[in-house]
Design an enzyme around this catalytic site. Structure first.
Site, mmCIF file in Angstrom:
data_model
loop_
_atom_site.group_PDB
_atom_site.id
_atom_site.type_symbol
_atom_site.label_atom_id
_atom_site.label_comp_id
_atom_site.label_asym_id
_atom_site.label_seq_id
_atom_site.Cartn_x
_atom_site.Cartn_y
_atom_site.Cartn_z
ATOM 1 N N TYR A 135 0.838 -1.202 0.000
ATOM 2 C CA TYR A 135 0.000 0.000 0.000
ATOM 3 C C TYR A 135 0.873 1.252 0.000
ATOM 4 O O TYR A 135 0.565 2.232 -0.670
ATOM 5 C CB TYR A 135 -0.947 -0.010 1.211
ATOM 6 N N ASN A 158 -12.436 0.011 -5.341
ATOM 7 C CA ASN A 158 -12.150 -0.079 -6.768
ATOM 8 C C ASN A 158 -13.380 -0.656 -7.497
ATOM 9 O O ASN A 158 -13.765 -1.791 -7.243
ATOM 10 C CB ASN A 158 -10.931 -0.978 -6.977
ATOM 11 N N CYS A 166 -6.247 -4.226 -8.201
ATOM 12 C CA CYS A 166 -6.054 -3.932 -6.772
ATOM 13 C C CYS A 166 -5.655 -5.192 -6.003
ATOM 14 O O CYS A 166 -5.119 -5.095 -4.896
ATOM 15 C CB CYS A 166 -7.304 -3.298 -6.182
ATOM 16 N N HIS A 167 -5.890 -6.366 -6.595
ATOM 17 C CA HIS A 167 -5.499 -7.616 -5.921
ATOM 18 C C HIS A 167 -3.982 -7.748 -5.789
ATOM 19 O O HIS A 167 -3.506 -8.555 -5.006
ATOM 20 C CB HIS A 167 -6.077 -8.834 -6.659
ATOM 21 N N GLU A 193 -1.413 -15.457 -11.514
ATOM 22 C CA GLU A 193 -0.399 -14.592 -12.111
ATOM 23 C C GLU A 193 1.021 -15.006 -11.732
ATOM 24 O O GLU A 193 1.978 -14.425 -12.228
ATOM 25 C CB GLU A 193 -0.652 -13.137 -11.685
#
Length: 197
Positions: A135, A158, A166-167, A193
């Site tokens: 963050y 979001n 945002c993940h 990912e």
């Protein structure tokens, strides 16, 4: 003819009527927000778009009817299930979940992302596929390094999760932190990912 002679339309007739309604609304420029749902490995997602672009991605746990009501209140009451308008988005999400897409190319309508939250949400794609950021790092990317809590709020609100990543934002201790789709969905997206959490 009496009322007992009338039969309810079957699924095919209803689908044909709905398709005609979609087309008529589009032809008359009366379709302000089109939506559809999409089954994904992280659950059912609601996709909504305006003529500008994709405006909302919502997880089922957010309450899809509530999300549609919010879109009607904030954007336009002219909301209609019109899956064809979201075919490109659905295709790109399918490619992403199949491991064949790293970025999304669909146009975005960012009208639900304003102020500093909008600035943060526009910074999130800078955290690339397969990587994570804290963050604090995202606050620095957005030009306000002291605004760590505000970044957390921006991620939590979001309107375009998955597409606007945002993940990929984690707590400074490496913990997942919160996520609108739940921590299981966040962990699944990071695993997809190949990002270390």
């Amino acid at each position: 003819m009496n009322l007992t002679d009338l039969t309810a339309p079957g699924p095919h007739e209803l689908a044909a009527l709905h398709a005609r309604l979609e087309q008529a609304a589009a032809d008359a420029d009366l379709l302000d927000v089109a939506y559809r749902t999409l089954d994904t490995p992280v659950g059912t997602l609601l996709l909504a778009a305006t003529p500008v672009g994709l405006v909302r991605v919502a997880y089922e746990r957010e309450g899809l009817d509530e999300v549609l009501a919010q879109l009607a209140a904030r954007l336009s009451p002219r909301v209609l299930r019109a899956p064809a308008r979201l075919d490109d988005t659905a295709r790109e999400l399918d490619e992403y979940f199949a491991g064949r897409r790293r970025e999304f190319d669909v146009p975005l309508d960012r009208s639900l992302s304003t102020g500093f939250r909008g600035e943060v949400q526009r910074s999130l794609p800078l955290v690339g596929f397969g990587t994570t950021a804290t963050y604090a790092q995202v606050a620095a990317l957005a030009g306000r390094p002291a605004a760590v809590r505000a970044v957390g709020t921006a991620c939590a609100t979001n309107p375009l999760p998955v597409v606007v990543p945002c993940h990929r934002v984690l707590r400074s201790d490496g913990a997942l932190g919160g996520y609108v789709g739940g921590t299981d969905a966040k962990a699944a997206l990071l695993a997809l990912e190949g990002a270390a959490a």
